[in-house]
Design a protein around this motif. Structure first.
Motif, PDB file in Angstrom:
ATOM      1  N   VAL A   1       3.689  -4.817  -9.035  1.00  0.00           N
ATOM      2  CA  VAL A   1       3.451  -2.733  -9.325  1.00  0.00           C
ATOM      3  C   VAL A   1       3.293  -2.111 -10.176  1.00  0.00           C
ATOM      4  N   ALA A   2       3.521  -2.439 -10.911  1.00  0.00           N
ATOM      5  CA  ALA A   2       3.297  -1.236 -11.897  1.00  0.00           C
ATOM      6  C   ALA A   2       1.713  -1.567 -13.275  1.00  0.00           C
ATOM      7  N   GLN A   3       1.623  -2.895 -12.747  1.00  0.00           N
ATOM      8  CA  GLN A   3       0.278  -3.700 -13.448  1.00  0.00           C
ATOM      9  C   GLN A   3      -0.673  -3.310 -12.470  1.00  0.00           C
TER      10      GLN A   3
ATOM     11  N   SER B   1       2.034   8.689  -6.169  1.00  0.00           N
ATOM     12  CA  SER B   1       2.445  10.804  -6.146  1.00  0.00           C
ATOM     13  C   SER B   1       3.042  11.046  -7.265  1.00  0.00           C
ATOM     14  N   LEU B   2       4.128  10.102  -7.349  1.00  0.00           N
ATOM     15  CA  LEU B   2       5.655  10.469  -8.217  1.00  0.00           C
ATOM     16  C   LEU B   2       4.354  10.238  -9.932  1.00  0.00           C
ATOM     17  N   LEU B   3       3.946   9.872 -10.255  1.00  0.00           N
ATOM     18  CA  LEU B   3       3.778   9.362 -11.169  1.00  0.00           C
ATOM     19  C   LEU B   3       2.644  10.864 -11.586  1.00  0.00           C
TER      20      LEU B   3
ATOM     21  N   GLU C   1       0.638  -1.241   0.242  1.00  0.00           N
ATOM     22  CA  GLU C   1       0.004   0.331  -0.413  1.00  0.00           C
ATOM     23  C   GLU C   1       0.722   1.612   0.012  1.00  0.00           C
ATOM     24  N   ARG C   2       1.871   1.538   0.799  1.00  0.00           N
ATOM     25  CA  ARG C   2       2.711   2.387   1.074  1.00  0.00           C
ATOM     26  C   ARG C   2       3.203   2.598  -0.332  1.00  0.00           C
ATOM     27  N   GLU C   3       3.818   1.446  -1.549  1.00  0.00           N
ATOM     28  CA  GLU C   3       5.185   1.768  -2.136  1.00  0.00           C
ATOM     29  C   GLU C   3       3.974   2.300  -3.432  1.00  0.00           C
ATOM     30  N   ILE C   4       3.132   1.907  -3.095  1.00  0.00           N
ATOM     31  CA  ILE C   4       1.388   1.934  -5.253  1.00  0.00           C
ATOM     32  C   ILE C   4       1.073   3.754  -4.291  1.00  0.00           C
TER      33      ILE C   4
END
Lengths: 932, 409
Positions: A182-184, A161-163, A153-156
């Motif tokens: 994760v990308a998917q 936010s970066l994207l 969850e944190r990484e997503i």
């Protein structure tokens, strides 16, 4: 054929009920819960007691155990967990089987597919005693579950936010850490109004490929037909106009391509690019590194995936140990978890440990611990698949671009492939990605190793399949076949590459000859050239002169399409030499025809004529009527280009006769169109239209889509001349649609040019300008110099008519340079006449007259009545403008006489009107003179 | 036909049981190309003790044939049955085999007291030798009471049982015997002489199941210890693994044995794929001796015969499984549809077990009907996907149940 679970249970119950002296049953299952459920059902339905004996590592002799239990005859013993048992168990069963027979009990051996193979192999005599086999695996086949993303969850949140800030972000991390997943998840969870594009760079490593994939996703299928420059521009526009997400997976395969890196760096707000890579890509700036899963997250992932597969939740305390054993690697967990449904977790843990130990011991190259965990998980998961699924996975592994559902069965030869695919997807060994089944790259590497180890001969079958596939779909004029090649060409190229390792020269040649037209149609010059070179080497290895000659001819087409005339010519000359040595006269005739066309494209008319005449003669000698007709049609084009109308018509009619005699409708249609072109060039519109109509009927009846598109375009051209705008627009629209459908880039460019002329005739300058620009862009990309020169000339005409002399002169000069370079005399004449128009508009009479006179010489030399008439009219106008009335009258009379012999009413009307003006001017002048 | 016939079929066709006793008289069918008569003649004409190797595919009917042979030779020989399975060993060694032969013969001699009365000295000497020289460190003890013959019989029975079941006992006995195997052979040879003298019949030991040990052990046993296997002075028939017939060593070491007989599968077809009616009729008879032909609708029986590939156990399984499927479908007879369903299921069994390398080898064999012996071929013979036939020449073909698998790419 597999029976349903109920039927199988019915049979098993019947067997046990009906036998007098017991029976041995083998019950195949792939989930522990199924075994439990069915054993309970047996208890319920059978009057006799059902004993359950679970084997374990301490159990050495189950026969002894059964004897000790003093089980009464007629009872049922359910034996399971063979994988946990000591190897001794198989020996005892094999040797003491008769004790069990004498005990007159019914024995049900519950085995997973893996245990089944073990039992049959290690206790063959016991296995031979089976009365029947009961298959409960198919009964529990589940559809591949929809994968829910778990954890991170944190990484997503951070990555999202970066994207949102736009631009490129590199998502980096070690192999198997879950970057792709994760990308998917990001693609599914974030909303990008312009859409999201997923490109696997292992399959599409070049900028052109990536842009093509992005263009098709963002703009639609039609974007396939755009020229590459145009495509890059359009994709760039889309990315800057609206928020889009471009995901580039397995980017490590392309991370050193500086051109690609530059392009990615150019992506800015509102769009974003997510670059998924094992290696860092500092050039792109921001990097987000994905760390390993936390233990709790690993445990959740394992539990969820195991439950999806049918795990009943037993021994959950083992899961953290299992996760620790595979280093919390998501890919390893995804591979192992589904096995929890068929093996007790403790057993799974033991097997993983053993497998890691084995790999560690056999690893001489020092595999990292991570790789050892992954390899162990893969081996465990793979070994427990049914043989069908293992065969399927191994056989699909050589395909770099995955495989479409329609080809899985025919390609792998696995009969019940749907079950095998479903099983592979359920066990995370395959993934379904937009109608194609693909591997995780690491899993593909493992399965490929398996293939090489166990079924090396499959590589040949892979090649043969694509040879056949390419052969079947070689007709690129058939949209269905073209679409099949669009889907599978990468795999076909991979097959061609494999021929080298197999020294399968014949297949290398076949693939090159069958795929070349498609690759040329799609403008994949370098792929086609590589393919041809490989085939050339193969032909030389086989000492097959005939094949070598044909390949050289094919190679020349690659060069010709790129305007590499010298190389094309050299290749063709070499082809001729080789074919003559090999005595392959039929192929020699074909090469001569190509050579003639190469000369024709360069405007080297004499040489073109000679080569084509030779091709006609050679075809005649070998009795190749088709070749003769083709060469005559090409020869007719040469005559037409040189204004030698009677010869053009004669050659064309000969070609038509041969086609009629041979019942070759396809060629008949084309010849009729050529005939129409000859009449059109002479301004004989009625005859032209009549032939076009006949040609069109035939093209439609035989499904010749290229012919249909071109004939409609020619009709449109005549309608423009006749100023029938609506008909013209309809015709061009229809022609363009067909050309795009069949990927006929040359045809598309030509139609765009005619569109330009239509708008020009209607006075829509901007629209016309856009059409010419698009046309020239395609022609430059295709290196179609003749087409480019013509388009530039007509583009210049537009500017001339719009009174933009500077622009017009530039375009004419660009065109003239190419035309002279091509030694296209008739083209030069037309250009000079048109350039003179610019000078006239600027009142540069001397320059105008000079250009017109040079043009007239050429037109007269070629006997081009329309050109001669129009230039005479223009000369008359120039003379009149300089008050050389007598000369002007003389010239306009000649012009009218000449134009009367054509059907170009417009030009004749203009000439008659000019004649009136000149006469009036003469009268005025005479009157002034007499007055003075 | 009613369902009871199907029930009967299901029970009479049990792939686990060879024909025995009365069944042999009722159901036994003389099969074409079977070497039974030749074996009988050979044994009857042999003046010196011979050691015969007997091979056949797993499930080809070897046990039934040997039982029939033993039955036919009851009046000509002192027939003794021995089986590797009684030893329960997969790591069978020559010591085990010699011991098993000896125990079987001694037990038969002491069992059949009406026919044979061994000299008391010989019985006592053997008992003492066994209990004092061979078994003292084990739990095997001589009973305190009873006749010498009875005691010896009981000790032999205990040895046989414990040798198979107790690892420790087996290890001790093997260690003891390995250096004294010649002494054991000498004593057994004395018994052979006594039996022959008293009954006028040469002992014939039919030793089954050695062919079922793994190939490495079988190779060691038959090729490296042929002298020990030939030392007992009576006729012995050893079952011999068919897969070893394809090794070069077999050709070299065949001379160590008197004869090799092969029980080929019953031909269903000729080598050119045309039907071999004699074989088909024999197979049909195997079925119709046990159940009525009316149990099979239409061509069902012919289809079963064809699909069996001439392998008796598969014929038996096909009938049993078809009977089961017909019962499950509540039908009263076996139809072609049922047979096809069963055949597909049995073909799946092959599919699960065959490895990719087998397919290429099988396709080739299917085409050429000949094989070049290698590991893959040995495995194919072992898993019965490849069957060997003889009629004039020796040739191979793929099991008909596996044909459909080969049609796929």
């Amino acid at each position: 054929m597999t029976r349903s679970a109920d039927l199988e249970l019915e049979r098993l119950v019947l067997l046990i009920q009906e036998v007098w002296q017991g029976a041995f049953a083998v019950a195949l299952h792939d989930q522990m819960s199924v075994r439990r459920k069915l054993t309970a059902a047996l208890r319920q339905r059978l009057p006799q007691p059902v004993y359950e004996i679970g084997l374990n590592e301490h159990e050495r002799n189950p026969v002894d155990t059964i004897q000790k239990l003093e089980i009464r005859r007629g009872s049922v013993v359910s034996l399971f967990d063979f994988e946990r048992a000591s190897p001794e168990v198989f020996r005892y069963l094999d040797l003491q089987r008769e004790i069990l027979v004498e005990a007159e009990i019914s024995l049900v051996c519950w085995v997973t597919p893996y245990e089944h193979r073990e039992l049959a192999g290690r206790a063959p005599n016991f296995y031979a005693f089976r009365t029947a086999l009961f298959d409960f695996t198919a009964a529990e086949k589940l559809e591949a579950p929809t994968r829910r993303f778990i954890g991170r969850e944190r990484e997503i949140a951070e990555l999202s936010s970066l994207l949102e800030n736009g631009g490129p972000i590199v998502l980096s991390g070690l192999a198997g850490v879950g970057k792709t997943a994760v990308a998917q998840h990001i693609v599914q969870s974030m909303h990008f109004a312009g859409g999201a594009v997923w490109v696997d760079c292992e399959i599409y490593p070049d900028l052109a490929d990536i842009v093509l994939a992005a263009a098709v996703d963002l703009l639609g299928e039609w974007a396939r037909e755009l020229p590459s420059d145009e495509r890059i521009k359009r994709v760039g526009d889309a990315l800057s106009e609206r928020p889009c997400l471009l995901v580039l997976d397995t980017f490590e395969a392309a991370s050193e391509d500086i051109e690609l890196l530059r392009w990615i760096r150019s992506i800015r707000v509102p769009s974003s690019a997510l670059v998924v890579s094992r290696v860092s890509v500092p050039y792109l700036g921001g990097t987000y590194t994905l760390s390993q899963l936390s233990r709790s997250m690993s445990v959740s992932l394992f539990s969820e995936r195991a439950k999806d597969a049918g795990w009943d939740g037993e021994s959950p305390e083992t899961i953290p140990k299992l996760c620790a054993l595979v280093g919390d690697l998501p890919l390893a967990i995804e591979l192992l978890a589904p096995r929890a449904a068929e093996l007790p977790l403790g057993e799974l843990q033991k097997l993983v440990r053993q497998s890691v130990a084995v790999i560690s011991a056999e690893s001489t190259s020092g595999l990292s611990e991570r790789h050892q965990s992954l390899t162990a998980s893969f081996r465990l998961s793979f070994a427990r698949l049914t043989e069908n699924a293992r065969i399927l996975l191994r056989r699909v592994s050589p395909l770099p671009d995955g495989i479409g559902g329609d080809l899985v069965g025919p390609f792998t030869g696995v009969e019940d492939w749907q079950s095998a695919v479903s099983e592979s997807v359920r066990h995370s060994l395959l993934a379904l990605d937009r109608q194609r089944y693909r591997f995780h790259p690491l899993v593909r590497r493992y399965t490929l190793d398996e293939l090489v180890r166990t079924e090396p001969e499959w590589q040949s079958r892979f090649v043969q399949f694509f040879v056949q596939f390419a052969h079947t779909n070689a007709d690129v004029n058939d949209p269905k076949k073209l679409s099949a090649l669009d889907r599978e060409w990468r795999n076909a190229i991979a097959a061609a590459e494999t021929t080298e390792a197999l020294s399968d020269h014949r297949s290398a040649i076949d693939l090159a000859l069958c795929l070349s037209e498609f690759l040329l149609r799609r403008g994949m010059w370098s792929d086609c050239e590589r393919l041809m070179y490989r085939a050339l080497t193969a032909a030389r290895a086989l000492l097959d002169g005939s094949a070598e000659g044909r390949i050289l001819n094919g190679l020349s087409n690659v060069y010709r399409n790129q305007g590499r005339w010298a190389e094309a010519e050299a290749s063709l000359q070499q082809s001729l030499t080789v074919l003559r040595d090999a005595g392959d006269t039929a192929s020699e005739a074909v090469t001569l025809d190509t050579l003639g066309n190469v000369y024709r494209s360069q405007g080297r008319w004499q040489q073109a004529e000679a080569a084509l005449q030779q091709s006609v003669a050679t075809s005649l000698i070998v009795g190749d009527r088709q070749g003769e007709a083709q060469a005559l049609a090409d020869l007719s084009d040469v005559y037409r280009a040189r204004g030698r109308w009677p010869e053009a018509e004669s050659a064309c009619r000969r070609s038509l006769t041969i086609a009629r005699d041979g019942g070759d409708q396809y060629r008949q249609g084309r010849s009729l169109r050529n005939l129409g072109n000859i009449y059109r060039a002479q301004g004989q519109w009625t005859k032209a239209i009549e032939n076009y109509r006949n040609s069109l009927n035939i093209a439609r009846s035989v499904g010749d889509r290229v012919g249909e598109s071109r004939t409609i375009r020619s009709c449109g051209n005549v309608y423009i001349k006749l100023r029938e705008w609506e008909h013209a627009r309809e015709a061009l629209e229809s022609s363009l649609t067909i050309a795009r459908q069949i990927g006929d880039r040359v045809g598309e460019a030509r139609t765009l040019r005619h569109y330009g002329n239509l708008y020009r005739a209607q006075g829509s300058i901007e629209k016309a300008e856009e059409m010419f620009e698009r046309c020239v862009s395609i022609e430059r990309e295709m290196v179609d110099r003749v087409g480019e020169a013509r388009a530039l000339r007509q583009w210049a005409d537009l500017y001339r008519e719009a009174r933009r002399p500077e622009h017009a002169r530039t375009k004419y000069e660009e065109s003239l340079a190419i035309t002279r370079d091509l030694k296209d005399r008739l083209g030069e004449a037309i250009l000079l006449a048109h350039l003179a128009g610019v000078y006239r508009a600027e009142s540069a009479w001397q320059k105008a007259e000079e250009a017109l006179r040079r043009s007239l010489v050429i037109f007269e030399e070629f006997g081009d009545l329309l050109g001669t008439g129009q230039v005479l009219k223009d000369l008359a106008e120039v003379a009149a403008a300089q008050s050389r009335n007598e000369e002007a009258e003389h010239l306009i009379e000649r012009a009218i006489d000449t134009l009367k012999r054509t059907e170009d009413r417009t030009s004749l009307d203009q000439a008659l009107a000019l004649s009136e003006k000149i006469k009036d001017a003469s009268h005025d002048s005479a009157r002034k003179n007499s007055t003075s | 036909m009613d369902a009871s016939d199907l029930h009967q079929a299901l029970n009479l066709f049990d792939p686990r049981r060879p024909l025995e006793m009365d069944e042999l008289a009722a159901y036994y069918v003389q099969r074409p190309h079977a070497p039974l008569e030749s074996m009988k003649t050979y044994l009857r004409l042999s003046r010196r003790p011979v050691k015969v190797l007997f091979s056949g595919h797993r499930g080809s009917g070897k046990s039934t044939e040997l039982r029939r042979l033993a039955r036919d030779l009851e009046g000509d020989f002192f027939v003794v049955h021995a089986a590797a399975r009684s030893l329960n060993l997969s790591d069978l060694s020559y010591v085990d085999v010699v011991l098993a032969c000896s125990v079987a013969l001694l037990r038969a001699a002491t069992d059949r007291a009406r026919e044979v009365r061994l000299p008391a000295g010989l019985e006592r000497d053997t008992l003492n030798w066994l209990t004092k020289e061979i078994t003292p460190e084990t739990t095997i003890r001589s009973p305190k009471s009873g006749t010498i013959g009875g005691k010896l019989n009981l000790v032999l029975l205990t040895i046989e049982r414990k040798y198979g079941q107790e690892t420790e006992t087996r290890t001790i006995l093997r260690d003891r015997l390995v250096t004294r195997v010649n002494e054991l052979i000498e004593r057994v040879n004395l018994v052979c002489g006594e039996v022959a003298a008293m009954t006028g019949l040469t002992p014939l030991i039919v030793f089954e199941d050695i062919d079922k040990t793994d190939l490495a052990h079988a190779r060691d046993l038959f090729f490296e210890h042929s002298t020990s296997l030939s030392s007992v002075r009576c006729h012995i028939i050893y079952t011999f693994p068919i897969a070893l017939c394809y090794s070069n060593a077999f050709i070299q070491r065949l001379g160590d044995y008197s004869r090799h007989f092969l029980l080929p599968n019953i031909n269903v077809n000729h080598v050119d794929n045309t039907p071999f009616s004699e074989g088909r009729e024999a197979l049909k008879e195997v079925v119709t001796r046990r159940v009525s032909a009316r149990l099979f609708a239409g061509n069902a029986l012919t289809e079963i015969v064809e699909l069996s590939g001439g392998l008796i156990r598969d014929l038996v399984r096909l009938v049993a499984d078809s009977a089961l499927a017909a019962l499950a479908a509540r039908e009263s007879e076996i139809t072609s549809r049922v047979v096809k369903e069963v055949a597909a299921s049995m073909a799946n069994d092959f599919r699960r077990l065959l490895l990719p390398e087998h397919y290429a080898a099988l396709r080739k064999a299917r085409k050429t009907k000949q094989v070049t012996p290698d590991e893959t071929i040995r495995q194919a013979l072992e898993n019965l996907s490849l069957l060997e036939y003889r009629n004039g020449t020796t040739w191979c073909d793929v099991h008909p149940l596996a044909w459909t698998l080969l049609d796929q790419p």
